[in-house]
Motif scaffolding. Structure first.
Motif, PDB file in Angstrom:
ATOM      1  N   ALA A 200       0.829  -1.208   0.000  1.00 23.40           N
ATOM      2  CA  ALA A 200       0.000   0.000   0.000  1.00 23.40           C
ATOM      3  C   ALA A 200       0.864   1.260   0.000  1.00 23.40           C
ATOM      4  O   ALA A 200       0.554   2.248  -0.681  1.00 23.40           O
ATOM      5  N   ILE A 201       1.971   1.235   0.740  1.00 22.28           N
ATOM      6  CA  ILE A 201       2.870   2.396   0.777  1.00 22.28           C
ATOM      7  C   ILE A 201       3.467   2.649  -0.603  1.00 22.28           C
ATOM      8  O   ILE A 201       3.478   3.787  -1.098  1.00 22.28           O
ATOM      9  N   TYR A 202       3.977   1.604  -1.230  1.00 22.06           N
ATOM     10  CA  TYR A 202       4.598   1.761  -2.543  1.00 22.06           C
ATOM     11  C   TYR A 202       3.589   2.239  -3.583  1.00 22.06           C
ATOM     12  O   TYR A 202       3.925   3.067  -4.447  1.00 22.06           O
ATOM     13  N   ALA A 203       2.384   1.736  -3.535  1.00 24.64           N
ATOM     14  CA  ALA A 203       1.368   2.147  -4.508  1.00 24.64           C
ATOM     15  C   ALA A 203       1.047   3.630  -4.371  1.00 24.64           C
ATOM     16  O   ALA A 203       0.970   4.359  -5.376  1.00 24.64           O
ATOM     17  N   ARG A 204       0.872   4.102  -3.144  1.00 23.99           N
ATOM     18  CA  ARG A 204       0.546   5.508  -2.920  1.00 23.99           C
ATOM     19  C   ARG A 204       1.701   6.420  -3.347  1.00 23.99           C
ATOM     20  O   ARG A 204       1.492   7.437  -4.021  1.00 23.99           O
ATOM     21  N   ILE A 205       2.915   6.061  -2.944  1.00 21.93           N
ATOM     22  CA  ILE A 205       4.075   6.905  -3.255  1.00 21.93           C
ATOM     23  C   ILE A 205       4.352   6.922  -4.757  1.00 21.93           C
ATOM     24  O   ILE A 205       4.679   7.965  -5.330  1.00 21.93           O
ATOM     25  N   THR A 206       4.217   5.766  -5.415  1.00 19.53           N
ATOM     26  CA  THR A 206       4.461   5.717  -6.857  1.00 19.53           C
ATOM     27  C   THR A 206       3.467   6.586  -7.609  1.00 19.53           C
ATOM     28  O   THR A 206       3.851   7.340  -8.529  1.00 19.53           O
ATOM     29  N   ARG A 207       2.209   6.497  -7.246  1.00 20.23           N
ATOM     30  CA  ARG A 207       1.195   7.309  -7.921  1.00 20.23           C
ATOM     31  C   ARG A 207       1.479   8.800  -7.748  1.00 20.23           C
ATOM     32  O   ARG A 207       1.427   9.582  -8.715  1.00 20.23           O
ATOM     33  N   THR A 208       1.813   9.209  -6.534  1.00 15.61           N
ATOM     34  CA  THR A 208       2.107  10.618  -6.281  1.00 15.61           C
ATOM     35  C   THR A 208       3.358  11.075  -7.024  1.00 15.61           C
ATOM     36  O   THR A 208       3.394  12.171  -7.608  1.00 15.61           O
ATOM     37  N   ALA A 209       4.401  10.242  -7.014  1.00 14.61           N
ATOM     38  CA  ALA A 209       5.654  10.600  -7.682  1.00 14.61           C
ATOM     39  C   ALA A 209       5.457  10.722  -9.189  1.00 14.61           C
ATOM     40  O   ALA A 209       6.004  11.629  -9.825  1.00 14.61           O
ATOM     41  N   ILE A 210       4.677   9.825  -9.781  1.00 15.41           N
ATOM     42  CA  ILE A 210       4.418   9.884 -11.227  1.00 15.41           C
ATOM     43  C   ILE A 210       3.662  11.157 -11.577  1.00 15.41           C
ATOM     44  O   ILE A 210       3.977  11.835 -12.572  1.00 15.41           O
ATOM     45  N   LYS A 211       2.672  11.506 -10.789  1.00 20.07           N
ATOM     46  CA  LYS A 211       1.911  12.728 -11.050  1.00 20.07           C
ATOM     47  C   LYS A 211       2.806  13.960 -10.960  1.00 20.07           C
ATOM     48  O   LYS A 211       2.646  14.915 -11.750  1.00 20.07           O
ATOM     49  N   ASP A 212       3.758  13.972 -10.034  1.00 18.96           N
ATOM     50  CA  ASP A 212       4.668  15.109  -9.906  1.00 18.96           C
ATOM     51  C   ASP A 212       5.622  15.197 -11.093  1.00 18.96           C
ATOM     52  O   ASP A 212       5.885  16.289 -11.618  1.00 18.96           O
ATOM     53  N   VAL A 213       6.151  14.041 -11.533  1.00 14.35           N
ATOM     54  CA  VAL A 213       7.108  14.038 -12.647  1.00 14.35           C
ATOM     55  C   VAL A 213       6.416  14.404 -13.957  1.00 14.35           C
ATOM     56  O   VAL A 213       7.014  15.057 -14.821  1.00 14.35           O
ATOM     57  N   GLU A 214       5.164  14.007 -14.130  1.00 11.28           N
ATOM     58  CA  GLU A 214       4.449  14.280 -15.378  1.00 11.28           C
ATOM     59  C   GLU A 214       4.286  15.775 -15.644  1.00 11.28           C
ATOM     60  O   GLU A 214       4.072  16.183 -16.787  1.00 11.28           O
ATOM     61  N   ARG A 215       4.411  16.600 -14.598  1.00 15.48           N
ATOM     62  CA  ARG A 215       4.254  18.047 -14.776  1.00 15.48           C
ATOM     63  C   ARG A 215       5.550  18.726 -15.225  1.00 15.48           C
ATOM     64  O   ARG A 215       5.534  19.913 -15.557  1.00 15.48           O
ATOM     65  N   LEU A 216       6.664  17.997 -15.235  1.00 14.05           N
ATOM     66  CA  LEU A 216       7.951  18.594 -15.562  1.00 14.05           C
ATOM     67  C   LEU A 216       8.103  18.835 -17.062  1.00 14.05           C
ATOM     68  O   LEU A 216       7.453  18.192 -17.892  1.00 14.05           O
ATOM     69  N   ASP A 217       9.013  19.740 -17.423  1.00 11.57           N
ATOM     70  CA  ASP A 217       9.173  20.165 -18.821  1.00 11.57           C
ATOM     71  C   ASP A 217       9.675  19.047 -19.721  1.00 11.57           C
ATOM     72  O   ASP A 217       9.253  18.944 -20.881  1.00 11.57           O
ATOM     73  N   PHE A 218      10.589  18.212 -19.235  1.00  5.85           N
ATOM     74  CA  PHE A 218      11.160  17.200 -20.116  1.00  5.85           C
ATOM     75  C   PHE A 218      10.113  16.165 -20.541  1.00  5.85           C
ATOM     76  O   PHE A 218      10.260  15.540 -21.593  1.00  5.85           O
ATOM     77  N   VAL A 219       9.055  15.988 -19.750  1.00  3.02           N
ATOM     78  CA  VAL A 219       7.989  15.066 -20.135  1.00  3.02           C
ATOM     79  C   VAL A 219       7.191  15.655 -21.301  1.00  3.02           C
ATOM     80  O   VAL A 219       6.855  14.946 -22.271  1.00  3.02           O
ATOM     81  N   ARG A 220       6.897  16.938 -21.219  1.00  2.00           N
ATOM     82  CA  ARG A 220       6.193  17.598 -22.335  1.00  2.00           C
ATOM     83  C   ARG A 220       7.045  17.582 -23.604  1.00  2.00           C
ATOM     84  O   ARG A 220       6.528  17.423 -24.701  1.00  2.00           O
ATOM     85  N   THR A 221       8.363  17.722 -23.427  1.00  2.00           N
ATOM     86  CA  THR A 221       9.264  17.663 -24.584  1.00  2.00           C
ATOM     87  C   THR A 221       9.244  16.280 -25.217  1.00  2.00           C
ATOM     88  O   THR A 221       9.246  16.147 -26.454  1.00  2.00           O
ATOM     89  N   ALA A 222       9.215  15.244 -24.381  1.00  2.00           N
ATOM     90  CA  ALA A 222       9.169  13.874 -24.908  1.00  2.00           C
ATOM     91  C   ALA A 222       7.886  13.635 -25.680  1.00  2.00           C
ATOM     92  O   ALA A 222       7.891  12.987 -26.748  1.00  2.00           O
ATOM     93  N   HIS A 223       6.772  14.147 -25.189  1.00  2.00           N
ATOM     94  CA  HIS A 223       5.512  14.023 -25.933  1.00  2.00           C
ATOM     95  C   HIS A 223       5.576  14.810 -27.243  1.00  2.00           C
ATOM     96  O   HIS A 223       5.064  14.357 -28.280  1.00  2.00           O
ATOM     97  N   ALA A 224       6.215  15.977 -27.217  1.00  2.00           N
ATOM     98  CA  ALA A 224       6.305  16.799 -28.426  1.00  2.00           C
ATOM     99  C   ALA A 224       7.151  16.135 -29.507  1.00  2.00           C
ATOM    100  O   ALA A 224       6.961  16.399 -30.702  1.00  2.00           O
ATOM    101  N   LYS A 225       8.092  15.287 -29.104  1.00  2.00           N
ATOM    102  CA  LYS A 225       8.913  14.580 -30.079  1.00  2.00           C
ATOM    103  C   LYS A 225       8.160  13.445 -30.757  1.00  2.00           C
ATOM    104  O   LYS A 225       8.684  12.820 -31.685  1.00  2.00           O
ATOM    105  N   GLY A 226       6.950  13.172 -30.317  1.00  2.00           N
ATOM    106  CA  GLY A 226       6.147  12.125 -30.933  1.00  2.00           C
ATOM    107  C   GLY A 226       6.300  10.758 -30.306  1.00  2.00           C
ATOM    108  O   GLY A 226       5.840   9.758 -30.888  1.00  2.00           O
TER     109      GLY A 226
END
Length: 325
Positions: free
Chosen positions: A205-231
């Motif tokens: 349960a701890i790992y599931a909660r922390i992973t979900r929160t960490a993924i949501k935080d990383v998805e807001r970063l610029d390099f993720v948007r750049t990766a999507h923009a590259k196709g």
């Protein structure tokens, strides 16, 4: 590689005074508890005359002052001697060496299952668009946080051992069996199923909660948007770019959970009669075996401190921006 080795040696030197302080704290805390091994043994003999008590205290060294007992214990540690368990009639180091593999097997299997399953559920919860999957994972993690480990173990025994009779109630393997090779490994695996499930449920349960929160935080970063923009595909971005960076807090939590999972194994090993250090520590407390309990606490503290060092090294390897000092 050289900087990693230098950092490891530097941290290893820092462990020594910390270990001495831990021994000091454990020693005085255990001495504050009422009773000692002489009280237990005299009670079992059915005779607690002053002469017998004095003889036992002299034999076990408990007639000396507490500071003198502490100095004698420190002196033994300098010669790598953890003392002697009068209750078991064996060296403490030998007892720990016999029980350590069972605890390492249980703890590592539980931590691996919790980490893999928890990270997978956390990733699924962060990326799925189906509400029933998110709600199901949320309910599962909430139940994992709220349910005591011993209750899960007892319910598994009632279901799979008593009613269905699929799994053994306890132990690490059948004592009267003559299994060898693959057959013995499968027998041990059958005995591990319920203890591992019980111990890993909370940490899953701890790992599931922390992973979900960490993924949501990383998805807001610029390099993720750049990766999507590259196709790049959503799955590639989510797994290769997002999940890798989201593993940093998971590594930190793993290092922090080592001590917790060792303490949790005391309960699970008692419920399932698992012959590990947790069960041995429980018996040492009830028998007032001070030398044995000090040895177990000392070795457990060393494991936790070495794990913290390894966690820092892994953290720096995953993120080159982190400097080892």
């Amino acid at each position: 590689m050289l900087r990693y080795f230098a950092y490891f040696i530097h941290r290893l030197v820092q462990v020594i005074p910390i270990a001495l302080l831990i021994i000091l704290a454990n020693f005085f805390l255990l001495k504050m508890a009422p009773g000692d091994i002489t009280d237990v043994m005299a009670g079992e003999m059915g005779a607690a005359t002053p002469e017998l008590m004095a003889m036992l205290r002299q034999q076990f060294g408990t007639d000396q002052s507490v500071p003198l007992q502490l100095m004698h214990y420190y002196g033994k540690l300098l010669s790598f001697d953890l003392g002697f368990s009068f209750r078991n009639g064996m060296s403490v180091a030998v007892l720990i060496a016999e029980r350590l593999p069972a605890t390492v097997l249980l703890a590592s299997a539980s931590l691996l299952l919790a980490c893999v399953t928890g990270v997978g559920l956390g990733w699924l919860s962060a990326n799925t668009r189906r509400p029933w999957i998110k709600n199901g994972i949320s309910i599962l993690t909430t139940v994992g946080f709220a349910t005591p480990l011993f209750w899960i173990g007892l319910m598994l025994i009632v279901l799979f051992s008593i009613h269905l009779q699929w799994l053994p109630t306890g132990g690490v393997e059948d004592i009267d069996s003559e299994y060898e090779g693959i057959a013995r490994l499968l027998d041990i695996a059958r005995h591990m199923i319920m203890p591992v499930l019980s111990l890993s449920f909370f940490y899953l349960a701890i790992y599931a909660r922390i992973t979900r929160t960490a993924i949501k935080d990383v998805e807001r970063l610029d390099f993720v948007r750049t990766a999507h923009a590259k196709g790049l595909s959503n799955v590639r971005v989510s797994v290769v770019h997002v999940l890798r960076n989201a593993l940093l807090p998971i590594v930190t939590v793993t290092g922090m959970q080592i001590g917790s999972i060792l303490s949790g194994s005391v309960v699970i090993e008692t419920v399932f009669a698992w012959p590990g250090l947790g069960r041995l520590a429980f018996d040492a407390v009830s028998q007032r075996d001070l030398n044995l309990l000090l040895g177990i606490l000392f070795c457990s503290s060393l494991v936790v401190m070495l794990t913290n060092i390894a966690t820092d090294l892994i953290y720096a390897a995953l993120d080159p921006r982190i400097e080892l000092k």
